[in-house]
Design a protein around this motif. Structure first.
Motif, PDB file in Angstrom:
ATOM      1  N   ALA A   1       0.839  -1.202   0.000  1.00  0.00           N
ATOM      2  CA  ALA A   1       0.000   0.000   0.000  1.00  0.00           C
ATOM      3  C   ALA A   1       0.873   1.250   0.000  1.00  0.00           C
ATOM      4  O   ALA A   1       1.986   1.259   0.541  1.00  0.00           O
ATOM      5  N   ILE A   2       0.372   2.311  -0.630  1.00  0.00           N
ATOM      6  CA  ILE A   2       1.052   3.605  -0.547  1.00  0.00           C
ATOM      7  C   ILE A   2       0.702   4.207   0.806  1.00  0.00           C
ATOM      8  O   ILE A   2      -0.477   4.343   1.146  1.00  0.00           O
ATOM      9  N   SER A   3       1.735   4.542   1.569  1.00  0.00           N
ATOM     10  CA  SER A   3       1.495   4.940   2.947  1.00  0.00           C
ATOM     11  C   SER A   3       1.793   6.412   3.193  1.00  0.00           C
ATOM     12  O   SER A   3       2.935   6.857   3.047  1.00  0.00           O
ATOM     13  N   PHE A   4       0.736   7.142   3.572  1.00  0.00           N
ATOM     14  CA  PHE A   4       0.875   8.510   4.059  1.00  0.00           C
ATOM     15  C   PHE A   4       0.968   8.518   5.589  1.00  0.00           C
ATOM     16  O   PHE A   4       0.770   9.551   6.216  1.00  0.00           O
ATOM     17  N   ALA A   5       1.272   7.359   6.183  1.00  0.00           N
ATOM     18  CA  ALA A   5       1.251   7.248   7.646  1.00  0.00           C
ATOM     19  C   ALA A   5       2.547   7.675   8.326  1.00  0.00           C
ATOM     20  O   ALA A   5       2.518   8.481   9.253  1.00  0.00           O
ATOM     21  N   PRO A   6       3.707   7.155   7.940  1.00  0.00           N
ATOM     22  CA  PRO A   6       4.899   7.422   8.750  1.00  0.00           C
ATOM     23  C   PRO A   6       5.500   8.799   8.509  1.00  0.00           C
ATOM     24  O   PRO A   6       5.613   9.253   7.368  1.00  0.00           O
ATOM     25  N   GLY A   7       5.908   9.447   9.589  1.00  0.00           N
ATOM     26  CA  GLY A   7       6.638  10.706   9.470  1.00  0.00           C
ATOM     27  C   GLY A   7       8.124  10.430   9.414  1.00  0.00           C
ATOM     28  O   GLY A   7       8.904  10.987  10.193  1.00  0.00           O
ATOM     29  N   ALA A   8       8.524   9.571   8.497  1.00  0.00           N
ATOM     30  CA  ALA A   8       9.920   9.119   8.414  1.00  0.00           C
ATOM     31  C   ALA A   8      10.669   9.911   7.353  1.00  0.00           C
ATOM     32  O   ALA A   8      10.080  10.374   6.368  1.00  0.00           O
ATOM     33  N   PRO A   9      11.987  10.058   7.512  1.00  0.00           N
ATOM     34  CA  PRO A   9      12.783  10.730   6.486  1.00  0.00           C
ATOM     35  C   PRO A   9      12.759   9.982   5.159  1.00  0.00           C
ATOM     36  O   PRO A   9      12.514   8.772   5.112  1.00  0.00           O
ATOM     37  N   HIS A  10      13.029  10.704   4.091  1.00  0.00           N
ATOM     38  CA  HIS A  10      13.073  10.107   2.755  1.00  0.00           C
ATOM     39  C   HIS A  10      14.342   9.277   2.614  1.00  0.00           C
ATOM     40  O   HIS A  10      15.436   9.715   2.969  1.00  0.00           O
ATOM     41  N   GLU A  11      14.189   8.065   2.074  1.00  0.00           N
ATOM     42  CA  GLU A  11      15.319   7.142   1.977  1.00  0.00           C
ATOM     43  C   GLU A  11      16.471   7.710   1.149  1.00  0.00           C
ATOM     44  O   GLU A  11      17.640   7.411   1.414  1.00  0.00           O
ATOM     45  N   SER A  12      16.185   8.524   0.143  1.00  0.00           N
ATOM     46  CA  SER A  12      17.240   9.047  -0.725  1.00  0.00           C
ATOM     47  C   SER A  12      18.235   9.915   0.029  1.00  0.00           C
ATOM     48  O   SER A  12      19.384  10.084  -0.394  1.00  0.00           O
ATOM     49  N   LEU A  13      17.801  10.458   1.159  1.00  0.00           N
ATOM     50  CA  LEU A  13      18.662  11.358   1.908  1.00  0.00           C
ATOM     51  C   LEU A  13      19.755  10.619   2.673  1.00  0.00           C
ATOM     52  O   LEU A  13      20.651  11.250   3.240  1.00  0.00           O
ATOM     53  N   PHE A  14      19.693   9.300   2.696  1.00  0.00           N
ATOM     54  CA  PHE A  14      20.736   8.526   3.366  1.00  0.00           C
ATOM     55  C   PHE A  14      21.888   8.183   2.425  1.00  0.00           C
ATOM     56  O   PHE A  14      22.930   7.698   2.871  1.00  0.00           O
ATOM     57  N   GLU A  15      21.705   8.435   1.123  1.00  0.00           N
ATOM     58  CA  GLU A  15      22.692   7.988   0.140  1.00  0.00           C
ATOM     59  C   GLU A  15      24.057   8.641   0.347  1.00  0.00           C
ATOM     60  O   GLU A  15      25.092   8.028   0.098  1.00  0.00           O
ATOM     61  N   GLY A  16      24.079   9.877   0.797  1.00  0.00           N
ATOM     62  CA  GLY A  16      25.360  10.554   0.987  1.00  0.00           C
ATOM     63  C   GLY A  16      25.952  10.375   2.364  1.00  0.00           C
ATOM     64  O   GLY A  16      27.002  10.945   2.674  1.00  0.00           O
ATOM     65  N   VAL A  17      25.295   9.576   3.193  1.00  0.00           N
ATOM     66  CA  VAL A  17      25.762   9.392   4.565  1.00  0.00           C
ATOM     67  C   VAL A  17      26.647   8.151   4.636  1.00  0.00           C
ATOM     68  O   VAL A  17      26.211   7.033   4.349  1.00  0.00           O
ATOM     69  N   ASP A  18      27.897   8.345   5.010  1.00  0.00           N
ATOM     70  CA  ASP A  18      28.834   7.251   5.216  1.00  0.00           C
ATOM     71  C   ASP A  18      29.182   7.247   6.701  1.00  0.00           C
ATOM     72  O   ASP A  18      29.895   8.132   7.190  1.00  0.00           O
ATOM     73  N   VAL A  19      28.656   6.259   7.419  1.00  0.00           N
ATOM     74  CA  VAL A  19      28.826   6.221   8.867  1.00  0.00           C
ATOM     75  C   VAL A  19      30.303   6.199   9.252  1.00  0.00           C
ATOM     76  O   VAL A  19      30.737   6.922  10.158  1.00  0.00           O
ATOM     77  N   GLY A  20      31.081   5.371   8.561  1.00  0.00           N
ATOM     78  CA  GLY A  20      32.503   5.297   8.866  1.00  0.00           C
ATOM     79  C   GLY A  20      33.205   6.629   8.660  1.00  0.00           C
ATOM     80  O   GLY A  20      34.048   7.041   9.470  1.00  0.00           O
ATOM     81  N   ARG A  21      32.868   7.295   7.560  1.00  0.00           N
ATOM     82  CA  ARG A  21      33.478   8.603   7.278  1.00  0.00           C
ATOM     83  C   ARG A  21      33.113   9.617   8.359  1.00  0.00           C
ATOM     84  O   ARG A  21      33.950  10.415   8.787  1.00  0.00           O
ATOM     85  N   CYS A  22      31.839   9.581   8.804  1.00  0.00           N
ATOM     86  CA  CYS A  22      31.395  10.519   9.843  1.00  0.00           C
ATOM     87  C   CYS A  22      32.146  10.290  11.149  1.00  0.00           C
ATOM     88  O   CYS A  22      32.587  11.248  11.805  1.00  0.00           O
ATOM     89  N   VAL A  23      32.287   9.019  11.530  1.00  0.00           N
ATOM     90  CA  VAL A  23      33.008   8.708  12.762  1.00  0.00           C
ATOM     91  C   VAL A  23      34.473   9.128  12.635  1.00  0.00           C
ATOM     92  O   VAL A  23      35.052   9.708  13.570  1.00  0.00           O
ATOM     93  N   ASP A  24      35.072   8.881  11.454  1.00  0.00           N
ATOM     94  CA  ASP A  24      36.463   9.283  11.236  1.00  0.00           C
ATOM     95  C   ASP A  24      36.613  10.803  11.314  1.00  0.00           C
ATOM     96  O   ASP A  24      37.608  11.307  11.847  1.00  0.00           O
ATOM     97  N   ARG A  25      35.634  11.515  10.782  1.00  0.00           N
ATOM     98  CA  ARG A  25      35.708  12.986  10.812  1.00  0.00           C
ATOM     99  C   ARG A  25      35.650  13.489  12.244  1.00  0.00           C
ATOM    100  O   ARG A  25      36.379  14.405  12.624  1.00  0.00           O
ATOM    101  N   TYR A  26      34.793  12.883  13.051  1.00  0.00           N
ATOM    102  CA  TYR A  26      34.707  13.310  14.446  1.00  0.00           C
ATOM    103  C   TYR A  26      35.971  12.907  15.208  1.00  0.00           C
ATOM    104  O   TYR A  26      36.469  13.666  16.051  1.00  0.00           O
ATOM    105  N   ALA A  27      36.510  11.730  14.907  1.00  0.00           N
ATOM    106  CA  ALA A  27      37.756  11.298  15.556  1.00  0.00           C
ATOM    107  C   ALA A  27      38.890  12.253  15.217  1.00  0.00           C
ATOM    108  O   ALA A  27      39.713  12.594  16.088  1.00  0.00           O
ATOM    109  N   ALA A  28      38.940  12.700  13.965  1.00  0.00           N
ATOM    110  CA  ALA A  28      39.968  13.677  13.577  1.00  0.00           C
ATOM    111  C   ALA A  28      39.790  14.979  14.346  1.00  0.00           C
ATOM    112  O   ALA A  28      40.786  15.613  14.762  1.00  0.00           O
TER     113      ALA A  28
END
Length: 432
Positions: free
Chosen positions: A42-69
């Motif tokens: 079903a097409i769902s207008f229910a969840p107030g969740a972020p759009h999946e496409s916005l995760f494409e540029g997120v690299d968890v390892g890179r983010c952790v490395d940036r904070y470690a630096a």
């Protein structure tokens, strides 16, 4: 074949459980999740969740490395960095300095790291505030109806009384807050806090004007109460269009601000924060007292999750506003698309042949719709089974029965073609 697990011979009497687990409003959200799982196509207008496409540029390892630096740049040894990320951390948080600098840069809120508490999402921040700021059994929290169900659920779990204010489309009227305060006082309770989402509230989409914000701040000072400001959807405002936040306008100390990296970054990190720079008569910030309570609840917010949020902030110049800029643009586009599709397939929002009405917010994730028939679980089930479209009944957003004929539409996680097809299906479902 594995062996079947033995059935417990002891049945816990239901009356020994806290009443919140049987609360109809909380159970209605469970029912919604079950419907979504049962009709995955079903097409769902229910969840107030972020759009999946916005995760494409997120690299968890890179983010952790940036904070470690960043930690190394500020004098921490490699062993110290490893310990900071992998060990239990302080209850108050790790990236407090980055959050304090971000709100100073973005909102001109001048606080130190000791006024910031990192939490397991905004939900924990709300829970902690309700627990710590309501000491007496007669303390009450005021909300603007309709309101965020997570607030109502937290209050229910804590056994806190909740009283409701109306929303005329511009938010709560300060005169109504004063009248509600006096009425509640006569009933033997005192309002200690007012929960507000001034920018595109969930689910109403209301945004408070500058004048209304100032008037509510003045009234809160007169009534000696604190405002809990939820900023979850503020980043979806068009650049330069939003009035200053309540916290930025507060020169007395009446506002505690709650923020989250869930909508603006990644919900999987489960990282939120609150800004509580108020001082108690011991000289300690409210944030530090809240950290004491947090230590008994979740001990700390996962350091690696904080590192992801911190790394994302650093990648965006230390600015929460910059982190949310592209995302806000996508959500405003989705909202415009949804409103145009509703007009095309159902009619004018103020009244049409189907007898359906809805509001047209300028930001946020949600549209609030009023039907001529009950927007109940039965209608939701028929919508899913016969028409392949889902939405959220709004009864759980109210203290009473005012939400019986209302539903919430969320467009945040959908693409324009899905929105178009979903509205076509919704129009058919609502013509029953």
């Amino acid at each position: 074949m594995g062996e079947t697990a033995p059935v417990s011979r002891y049945a816990i009497p239901a009356e020994r459980l806290h009443g919140s687990v049987f609360d109809d409003r909380l159970l209605s959200m469970v029912f919604l999740n079950e419907i979504m799982a049962r009709f995955p196509e079903a097409i769902s207008f229910a969840p107030g969740a972020p759009h999946e496409s916005l995760f494409e540029g997120v690299d968890v390892g890179r983010c952790v490395d940036r904070y470690a630096a960043y930690l190394r740049e500020n004098g921490l040894s490699p062993d110290g960095v490893r310990s900071r990320l992998y060990q239990y951390g302080p209850s108050r948080g790790l990236v407090n300095d980055l959050v304090a600098e971000a709100v100073r840069r973005d909102e001109r809120i001048d606080v130190g790291p000791d006024a910031v508490l990192l939490t397991v999402g905004a939900q924990e921040a709300i829970f902690l505030l309700l627990r710590v700021l309501h000491e007496a059994a007669t303390d009450a929290v005021a909300v603007v109806e309709p309101t965020y169900p997570g607030l109502l659920g937290a209050a229910r779990l804590l056994g806190l009384p909740v009283v409701g204010l109306g929303d005329d489309g511009a938010g709560p009227d300060p005169a109504d807050l004063r009248e509600l305060y006096q009425r509640t006082l006569k009933a033997g309770r005192r309002i200690r806090t007012l929960y507000l989402c001034p920018d595109f509230a969930n689910p109403s989409g209301t945004q408070l004007s500058l004048e209304r914000r100032k008037a509510l701040l003045a009234e809160a000072d007169r009534l000696d109460l604190l405002i809990i400001e939820d900023t979850a959807y503020r980043f979806t405002a068009a650049p330069g269009s939003a009035p200053p936040s309540m916290k930025a306008l507060d020169d007395v100390g009446r506002v505690v601000q709650v923020g989250s990296f869930a909508k603006i970054a990644v919900p999987g990190a489960r990282t939120g924060y609150l800004i509580a720079d108020q001082r108690t008569d011991t000289g300690t910030t409210l944030a530090e007292h809240l950290a004491t309570a947090k230590a008994a609840l979740t001990i700390n917010t996962a350091p690696i999750a904080q590192a992801v949020a911190g790394g994302l902030l650093l990648e965006h110049g230390g600015s929460i506003a910059e982190l949310g800029r592209a995302k806000g643009e996508l959500y405003r586009g989705n909202l415009r698309h949804l409103l145009a599709a509703l007009r095309l397939h159902i009619g004018p929002p103020e009244g049409n042949a189907a007898g359906v009405r809805w509001n047209e917010p300028a930001g946020g994730f949600f549209v609030q719709m009023t039907l001529p028939i009950p927007a109940d679980d039965a209608l939701l089930y028929r919508s899913a089974r016969e028409f392949g479209v889902l939405w959220t009944p709004m009864r759980a957003f109210y203290l009473g029965d005012d939400g019986e004929f209302r539903l919430r539409l969320s467009c945040s996680s959908l693409n324009p073609p899905q929105i178009d097809e979903g509205v076509v299906r919704l129009a058919k479902a609502l013509s029953l």
